[in-house]
Design an enzyme around this catalytic site. Structure first.
Site, PDB file in Angstrom:
ATOM      1  N   ASP A  60       0.863  -1.171   0.000  1.00 46.52           N
ATOM      2  CA  ASP A  60       0.000   0.000   0.000  1.00 46.52           C
ATOM      3  C   ASP A  60       0.908   1.233   0.000  1.00 46.52           C
ATOM      4  OD1 ASP A  60       0.998   0.330   2.512  1.00 46.52           O
ATOM      5  OD2 ASP A  60      -0.903   0.175   3.556  1.00 46.52           O
ATOM      6  N   SER A  61       0.311   2.408  -0.153  1.00 44.13           N
ATOM      7  CA  SER A  61       1.137   3.605  -0.334  1.00 44.13           C
ATOM      8  C   SER A  61       1.557   4.242   0.981  1.00 44.13           C
ATOM      9  CB  SER A  61       0.345   4.640  -1.131  1.00 44.13           C
ATOM     10  OG  SER A  61      -0.766   5.077  -0.358  1.00 44.13           O
ATOM     11  N   GLY A  62       0.969   3.818   2.074  1.00 46.06           N
ATOM     12  CA  GLY A  62       1.219   4.464   3.363  1.00 46.06           C
ATOM     13  C   GLY A  62       0.150   5.477   3.712  1.00 46.06           C
ATOM     14  N   GLY A  63      -0.672   5.857   2.731  1.00 45.44           N
ATOM     15  CA  GLY A  63      -1.704   6.865   2.968  1.00 45.44           C
ATOM     16  C   GLY A  63      -2.666   6.478   4.077  1.00 45.44           C
ATOM     17  N   PHE A  64      -3.108   5.234   4.062  1.00 43.31           N
ATOM     18  CA  PHE A  64      -4.103   4.805   5.046  1.00 43.31           C
ATOM     19  C   PHE A  64      -3.525   4.772   6.457  1.00 43.31           C
ATOM     20  CE2 PHE A  64      -6.508   1.668   7.501  1.00 43.31           C
ATOM     21  CZ  PHE A  64      -7.789   2.168   7.356  1.00 43.31           C
ATOM     22  N   ASP A 114      -2.674   8.337  -1.598  1.00 48.10           N
ATOM     23  CA  ASP A 114      -3.979   8.997  -1.556  1.00 48.10           C
ATOM     24  C   ASP A 114      -4.248   9.569  -0.176  1.00 48.10           C
ATOM     25  OD1 ASP A 114      -4.065   6.468  -0.371  1.00 48.10           O
ATOM     26  OD2 ASP A 114      -6.189   6.214  -0.774  1.00 48.10           O
ATOM     27  N   ASP A 256      -7.968  -7.251   0.531  1.00 44.73           N
ATOM     28  CA  ASP A 256      -7.034  -7.532   1.613  1.00 44.73           C
ATOM     29  C   ASP A 256      -7.763  -7.266   2.912  1.00 44.73           C
ATOM     30  OD1 ASP A 256      -6.643  -4.437   1.146  1.00 44.73           O
ATOM     31  OD2 ASP A 256      -5.889  -4.853   3.148  1.00 44.73           O
ATOM     32  N   CYS A 294     -12.725 -29.007   7.660  1.00 49.36           N
ATOM     33  CA  CYS A 294     -11.558 -28.274   7.161  1.00 49.36           C
ATOM     34  C   CYS A 294     -10.384 -29.220   6.932  1.00 49.36           C
ATOM     35  CB  CYS A 294     -11.159 -27.183   8.169  1.00 49.36           C
ATOM     36  SG  CYS A 294      -9.706 -26.237   7.669  1.00 49.36           S
ATOM     37  N   CYS A 296      -7.195 -28.276   6.705  1.00 45.61           N
ATOM     38  CA  CYS A 296      -5.905 -27.659   7.035  1.00 45.61           C
ATOM     39  C   CYS A 296      -5.115 -28.512   8.023  1.00 45.61           C
ATOM     40  CB  CYS A 296      -6.099 -26.233   7.559  1.00 45.61           C
ATOM     41  SG  CYS A 296      -6.358 -26.096   9.336  1.00 45.61           S
ATOM     42  N   CYS A 299      -6.555 -28.518  11.690  1.00 44.21           N
ATOM     43  CA  CYS A 299      -7.759 -29.317  11.932  1.00 44.21           C
ATOM     44  C   CYS A 299      -7.494 -30.818  11.762  1.00 44.21           C
ATOM     45  CB  CYS A 299      -8.881 -28.858  11.001  1.00 44.21           C
ATOM     46  SG  CYS A 299      -9.446 -27.187  11.391  1.00 44.21           S
ATOM     47  N   HIS A 325      -5.072 -21.785  10.435  1.00 49.94           N
ATOM     48  CA  HIS A 325      -6.436 -22.234  10.118  1.00 49.94           C
ATOM     49  C   HIS A 325      -7.258 -21.124   9.451  1.00 49.94           C
ATOM     50  CE1 HIS A 325     -10.503 -23.742  10.277  1.00 49.94           C
ATOM     51  NE2 HIS A 325     -10.823 -22.560  10.792  1.00 49.94           N
TER      52      HIS A 325
HETATM   53 ZN    ZN Z   1      -8.590 -25.804   9.706  1.00 52.03          ZN
END
Ligand code: ZN
Length: 354
Positions: A60-64, A114, A256, A294, A296, A299, A325
């Site tokens: 990101d640009s750093g603006g936020f 921005d 994001d 799930c 993953c 899990c 997870h």
């Molecule tokens: Zn999981």
């Protein structure tokens, strides 16, 4: 895009991110500019080499972040003076400087600098802020066009030769950001002006700044209509698993959010059966998987009782496993959305079901 603020997705090594199928992550210019500093990253060959990550990165640009500093910043036509949240030192970021820093960091996609308009704000204030962002966008693009080959990548300066073609210069992609507060007409005007400048992708910024969720959705969807569908459309800072599925279905290409990683560190887990707050005592002797549906690695291996114990005991492993997870859940949600889009199923029904 998982968020890796300081060139690290908190608690998760890069090889695990690869195993999870992360294809792109987001890093924060403001934080990396302050620590370790752009010159360090540049000398280390850019973010990719520095953090040993050869998949895509967006900064990101750093603006936020600077917007979030409130009392520590002062905005002018030229740029933003601000004080570091780390040591109070004074800094100044302009559209040119923010672009220079992002070229030095060397992500694949970089963002225009921005001004994120606060909420609530009156219409005059929103218009002035939107117009400032438009002028800054043009300055970012001018700077980028002049210096875009000064990336720190290995072999930069030597354009890679694609066989049978002329050498193709290797550069980043600079995206523009649409602002305009919660005003649909100012959003439209911001979109038109940003498109006029011309970018390879467009972001919708200035949302998730404290407004009601319904308003976020209305403004995001109305702004989306004004952005070209043949370029990436990036909605910044959303959202829940349900929201990202709905936005993707509506035509958003990139998102994001800190939610999956931040919530994980606070013991809040997203599952096919809804949210689980693993800190609750009712899981203390629950030997079932966190999410039976799930696939993953967490899990597959650990019980709810163990995860609850790790969290209650403040063990580092709790943050690691919870984050793995939640990232898996988000990435699986998006993989499912992509499969539906490919299959031509526009309904998105059951987007967050496993
Ligand atoms: Zn999981």
């Amino acid at each position: 895009m998982p968020v890796g603020t300081l060139a690290s997705v908190k608690g998760v090594p890069q090889d695990v991110l690869e195993e999870l199928g992360v294809e792109i992550l987001l890093a924060n210019t403001y934080h990396l500019y302050l620590r370790p500093g752009v010159e360090t990253v540049r000398r280390m060959g850019g973010l990719h080499r520095f953090m040993a990550w050869d998949r895509a990165i967006l900064t990101d640009s750093g603006g936020f972040q600077i917007f979030s500093l409130n009392d520590l910043r002062k905005v002018s036509e030229e740029g933003v003076a601000f004080r570091s949240h780390l040591d109070g030192s004074s800094h100044f970021l302009s559209p040119e400087k923010a672009t220079e820093v992002q070229i030095g960091l060397g992500a694949d996609i970089i963002m225009a600098f921005d001004e994120c308009t606060e909420y609530p704000a009156d219409r005059g204030r929103v218009r002035a802020s939107m117009e400032l962002t438009a002028r800054w966008a043009e300055r970012c693009k001018n700077y980028f066009e002049a210096y875009k080959y000064e990336v720190p990548w290995e072999g930069s300066g030597q354009w890679p030769v694609v066989s049978g073609q002329y050498p193709v210069p290797s550069t980043q992609s600079l995206f523009g950001i649409v602002q305009g507060g919660m005003d649909t007409e100012l959003r439209r005007e911001s979109a038109v002006r940003t498109i006029d400048i011309g970018f390879p992708g467009y972001a919708i910024g200035g949302l998730s700044v404290g407004e009601p969720r319904e308003l976020t959705r209305d403004i995001a969807l109305s702004t989306l209509e004004h952005l070209p569908s043949d370029k990436p459309r990036y909605l910044m800072g959303v959202g829940t698993p349900e929201e990202i599925a709905q936005y993707a279905q509506s035509g958003v290409d990139m998102m994001d959010c800190v939610l999956p990683t931040r919530a994980a560190r606070h013991g809040l887990l997203f599952t096919s059966e809804g949210k689980v707050s693993i800190k609750q005592a009712r899981y203390a002797q629950d030997d079932g998987a966190l999410d039976p549906a799930c696939g993953c690695r967490v899990c597959q291996r650990y019980s709810r009782a163990y995860l609850r114990h790790l969290y209650a005991a403040n063990e580092l492993l709790a943050q690691v496993l919870n984050t793995v997870h939640n990232l898996h859940f988000y990435l699986t949600t998006m993989r499912r959305v992509r499969a539906w889009i490919r299959a031509g199923d526009g309904t998105g029904a059951g987007a967050t079901r496993t």
